[in-house]
Motif scaffolding. Structure first.
Motif, PDB file in Angstrom:
ATOM      1  N   ALA A 101       0.821  -1.217   0.000  1.00  0.00           N
ATOM      2  CA  ALA A 101       0.000   0.000   0.000  1.00  0.00           C
ATOM      3  C   ALA A 101       0.851   1.262   0.000  1.00  0.00           C
ATOM      4  O   ALA A 101       2.028   1.245   0.351  1.00  0.00           O
ATOM      5  CB  ALA A 101      -0.935  -0.016   1.202  1.00  0.00           C
ATOM      6  N   GLU A 102       0.181   2.384  -0.393  1.00  0.00           N
ATOM      7  CA  GLU A 102       0.841   3.680  -0.321  1.00  0.00           C
ATOM      8  C   GLU A 102       0.668   4.326   1.049  1.00  0.00           C
ATOM      9  O   GLU A 102       1.485   5.148   1.458  1.00  0.00           O
ATOM     10  CB  GLU A 102       0.281   4.614  -1.402  1.00  0.00           C
ATOM     11  CG  GLU A 102       0.735   4.274  -2.802  1.00  0.00           C
ATOM     12  CD  GLU A 102       0.316   5.335  -3.810  1.00  0.00           C
ATOM     13  OE1 GLU A 102      -0.502   6.211  -3.429  1.00  0.00           O
ATOM     14  OE2 GLU A 102       0.793   5.290  -4.952  1.00  0.00           O
ATOM     15  N   ASN A 103      -0.406   3.968   1.758  1.00  0.00           N
ATOM     16  CA  ASN A 103      -0.693   4.593   3.048  1.00  0.00           C
ATOM     17  C   ASN A 103      -1.277   3.540   4.001  1.00  0.00           C
ATOM     18  O   ASN A 103      -2.294   2.917   3.695  1.00  0.00           O
ATOM     19  CB  ASN A 103      -1.690   5.745   2.845  1.00  0.00           C
ATOM     20  CG  ASN A 103      -1.767   6.637   4.072  1.00  0.00           C
ATOM     21  OD1 ASN A 103      -1.733   6.173   5.204  1.00  0.00           O
ATOM     22  ND2 ASN A 103      -1.882   7.945   3.838  1.00  0.00           N
ATOM     23  N   PRO A 104      -0.646   3.344   5.149  1.00  0.00           N
ATOM     24  CA  PRO A 104      -1.151   2.336   6.083  1.00  0.00           C
ATOM     25  C   PRO A 104      -2.420   2.775   6.806  1.00  0.00           C
ATOM     26  O   PRO A 104      -3.063   1.949   7.475  1.00  0.00           O
ATOM     27  CB  PRO A 104       0.007   2.163   7.063  1.00  0.00           C
ATOM     28  CG  PRO A 104       0.692   3.484   7.060  1.00  0.00           C
ATOM     29  CD  PRO A 104       0.579   3.990   5.662  1.00  0.00           C
ATOM     30  N   TYR A 105      -2.769   4.056   6.684  1.00  0.00           N
ATOM     31  CA  TYR A 105      -3.962   4.574   7.344  1.00  0.00           C
ATOM     32  C   TYR A 105      -5.169   4.633   6.400  1.00  0.00           C
ATOM     33  O   TYR A 105      -6.243   5.091   6.787  1.00  0.00           O
ATOM     34  CB  TYR A 105      -3.673   5.963   7.924  1.00  0.00           C
ATOM     35  CG  TYR A 105      -2.533   5.947   8.925  1.00  0.00           C
ATOM     36  CD1 TYR A 105      -2.664   5.288  10.141  1.00  0.00           C
ATOM     37  CD2 TYR A 105      -1.332   6.585   8.637  1.00  0.00           C
ATOM     38  CE1 TYR A 105      -1.607   5.269  11.052  1.00  0.00           C
ATOM     39  CE2 TYR A 105      -0.284   6.577   9.541  1.00  0.00           C
ATOM     40  CZ  TYR A 105      -0.419   5.909  10.742  1.00  0.00           C
ATOM     41  OH  TYR A 105       0.622   5.887  11.653  1.00  0.00           O
ATOM     42  N   THR A 106      -4.966   4.224   5.171  1.00  0.00           N
ATOM     43  CA  THR A 106      -6.047   4.185   4.181  1.00  0.00           C
ATOM     44  C   THR A 106      -6.540   2.738   4.048  1.00  0.00           C
ATOM     45  O   THR A 106      -5.778   1.799   4.293  1.00  0.00           O
ATOM     46  CB  THR A 106      -5.548   4.709   2.824  1.00  0.00           C
ATOM     47  OG1 THR A 106      -5.081   6.036   2.988  1.00  0.00           O
ATOM     48  CG2 THR A 106      -6.646   4.697   1.781  1.00  0.00           C
ATOM     49  N   LEU A 107      -7.797   2.573   3.672  1.00  0.00           N
ATOM     50  CA  LEU A 107      -8.362   1.246   3.507  1.00  0.00           C
ATOM     51  C   LEU A 107      -7.485   0.416   2.566  1.00  0.00           C
ATOM     52  O   LEU A 107      -7.164   0.842   1.457  1.00  0.00           O
ATOM     53  CB  LEU A 107      -9.787   1.353   2.940  1.00  0.00           C
ATOM     54  CG  LEU A 107     -10.581   0.048   2.866  1.00  0.00           C
ATOM     55  CD1 LEU A 107     -10.839  -0.513   4.248  1.00  0.00           C
ATOM     56  CD2 LEU A 107     -11.878   0.287   2.119  1.00  0.00           C
ATOM     57  N   TYR A 108      -7.079  -0.770   3.031  1.00  0.00           N
ATOM     58  CA  TYR A 108      -6.151  -1.600   2.256  1.00  0.00           C
ATOM     59  C   TYR A 108      -6.757  -2.038   0.919  1.00  0.00           C
ATOM     60  O   TYR A 108      -6.059  -2.141  -0.099  1.00  0.00           O
ATOM     61  CB  TYR A 108      -5.761  -2.820   3.098  1.00  0.00           C
ATOM     62  CG  TYR A 108      -4.715  -3.714   2.474  1.00  0.00           C
ATOM     63  CD1 TYR A 108      -3.567  -3.189   1.881  1.00  0.00           C
ATOM     64  CD2 TYR A 108      -4.868  -5.097   2.481  1.00  0.00           C
ATOM     65  CE1 TYR A 108      -2.610  -4.019   1.317  1.00  0.00           C
ATOM     66  CE2 TYR A 108      -3.913  -5.931   1.919  1.00  0.00           C
ATOM     67  CZ  TYR A 108      -2.782  -5.390   1.341  1.00  0.00           C
ATOM     68  OH  TYR A 108      -1.825  -6.209   0.786  1.00  0.00           O
ATOM     69  N   ALA A 109      -8.047  -2.267   0.907  1.00  0.00           N
ATOM     70  CA  ALA A 109      -8.704  -2.739  -0.324  1.00  0.00           C
ATOM     71  C   ALA A 109      -9.013  -1.625  -1.308  1.00  0.00           C
ATOM     72  O   ALA A 109      -9.502  -1.889  -2.423  1.00  0.00           O
ATOM     73  CB  ALA A 109      -9.996  -3.473   0.030  1.00  0.00           C
ATOM     74  N   ASP A 110      -8.768  -0.406  -0.942  1.00  0.00           N
ATOM     75  CA  ASP A 110      -9.025   0.716  -1.841  1.00  0.00           C
ATOM     76  C   ASP A 110      -8.162   0.560  -3.103  1.00  0.00           C
ATOM     77  O   ASP A 110      -6.929   0.463  -3.004  1.00  0.00           O
ATOM     78  CB  ASP A 110      -8.703   2.028  -1.129  1.00  0.00           C
ATOM     79  CG  ASP A 110      -9.122   3.251  -1.929  1.00  0.00           C
ATOM     80  OD1 ASP A 110      -9.313   3.130  -3.161  1.00  0.00           O
ATOM     81  OD2 ASP A 110      -9.236   4.332  -1.325  1.00  0.00           O
ATOM     82  N   PRO A 111      -8.748   0.571  -4.303  1.00  0.00           N
ATOM     83  CA  PRO A 111      -7.965   0.398  -5.541  1.00  0.00           C
ATOM     84  C   PRO A 111      -6.870   1.432  -5.711  1.00  0.00           C
ATOM     85  O   PRO A 111      -5.824   1.152  -6.320  1.00  0.00           O
ATOM     86  CB  PRO A 111      -9.013   0.519  -6.648  1.00  0.00           C
ATOM     87  CG  PRO A 111     -10.300   0.153  -5.991  1.00  0.00           C
ATOM     88  CD  PRO A 111     -10.196   0.653  -4.589  1.00  0.00           C
ATOM     89  N   GLY A 112      -7.060   2.612  -5.169  1.00  0.00           N
ATOM     90  CA  GLY A 112      -6.041   3.657  -5.319  1.00  0.00           C
ATOM     91  C   GLY A 112      -4.918   3.546  -4.306  1.00  0.00           C
ATOM     92  O   GLY A 112      -3.922   4.282  -4.393  1.00  0.00           O
ATOM     93  N   ASN A 113      -5.058   2.659  -3.344  1.00  0.00           N
ATOM     94  CA  ASN A 113      -4.035   2.534  -2.297  1.00  0.00           C
ATOM     95  C   ASN A 113      -3.072   1.395  -2.669  1.00  0.00           C
ATOM     96  O   ASN A 113      -3.001   0.361  -1.991  1.00  0.00           O
ATOM     97  CB  ASN A 113      -4.702   2.256  -0.941  1.00  0.00           C
ATOM     98  CG  ASN A 113      -3.713   2.360   0.206  1.00  0.00           C
ATOM     99  OD1 ASN A 113      -2.653   2.990   0.081  1.00  0.00           O
ATOM    100  ND2 ASN A 113      -4.045   1.743   1.332  1.00  0.00           N
ATOM    101  N   ALA A 114      -2.345   1.600  -3.738  1.00  0.00           N
ATOM    102  CA  ALA A 114      -1.428   0.569  -4.216  1.00  0.00           C
ATOM    103  C   ALA A 114      -0.118   1.204  -4.664  1.00  0.00           C
ATOM    104  O   ALA A 114      -0.112   2.147  -5.455  1.00  0.00           O
ATOM    105  CB  ALA A 114      -2.044  -0.221  -5.358  1.00  0.00           C
ATOM    106  N   ALA A 115       0.978   0.672  -4.136  1.00  0.00           N
ATOM    107  CA  ALA A 115       2.306   1.155  -4.531  1.00  0.00           C
ATOM    108  C   ALA A 115       3.041   0.117  -5.380  1.00  0.00           C
ATOM    109  O   ALA A 115       3.981   0.453  -6.110  1.00  0.00           O
ATOM    110  CB  ALA A 115       3.135   1.481  -3.290  1.00  0.00           C
TER     111      ALA A 115
END
Length: 213
Positions: free
Chosen positions: A123-137
């Motif tokens: 993920a890009e942010n550990p405080y954002t929902l892990y399953a969020d499609p935009g939270n991917a690094a």
């Protein structure tokens, strides 16, 4: 003249001694009584000297004293416990304190496959929902090596396929691999590894902003 007087004096003394000896009367039966053995006189045996036992207290004190002397001698002759002047206690960590983590996928069928279906998200942010499609690094697979620099313990709670949950997230880096995948940085959920090495807590500057959702 003096010699003659001494001789006369000696002669007079001898004469008196003879007269005194002649006047002494020995009681009848004295010599017989002296020579006869007597049954009522017994010589008591001389007791042997007994060794007095040494008290246990003295033994204990002596033992402690010997121990202290030995320990003190060892301390004086032994080398110092610290490192020699001018030398560090241990070589510096070439990774600057970073820890190498292995990615762990609990699904056994995916541990040998490197397909998209078996990939795990970083993920890009550990405080954002892990399953969020935009939270991917980036994507990783079971057994991949990542470099962890720090950890947060208050991130989003993530539960793996076996029901294990954790709010721990590791800030990681992935170098370019042999498949040509580019290097990336991101956050790996704690349930996606089996780390046994202490990792430092992220500072305020290393933590990303909390953007929720």
């Amino acid at each position: 003249m003096r010699a003659e007087r001494r001789e006369e004096t000696a002669a007079a003394l001898r004469e008196r001694l003879r007269s005194a000896d002649a006047e002494i009367e020995v009681p009848d039966g004295l010599w017989e009584r002296v020579r006869a053995p007597r049954d009522d006189i017994r010589v008591a045996p001389v007791p042997r000297a007994r060794r007095r036992p040494v008290p246990l207290v003295l033994i204990a004190v002596a033992t402690v004293a010997v121990t202290l002397v030995v320990c003190g001698t060892w301390w004086l002759v032994s080398p110092a416990s610290g490192p020699a002047p001018g030398k560090s206690a241990a070589p510096a960590d070439p990774n600057g304190g970073a820890v190498t983590l292995r990615v762990y996928n609990v699904e056994k069928p995916c541990q040998e496959l490197r397909t998209l279906e078996c990939s795990l998200r970083v993920a890009e942010n550990p405080y954002t929902l892990y399953a969020d499609p935009g939270n991917a690094a980036g994507r990783v697979w079971h057994g991949d090596r990542l470099t962890a620099t720090c950890v947060v313990t208050d991130g989003r709670l993530v539960t793996d396929e076996k029901g294990i949950s954790s709010p721990r997230w590791y800030r990681v880096e992935k170098a370019q691999d042999e498949g040509g995948r580019e290097r990336f940085e991101g956050w790996l959920p704690g349930v996606r590894t089996r780390n046994t090495t202490e990792v430092p807590t992220c500072s305020a500057a290393e933590r990303p902003a909390r953007n929720g959702s």
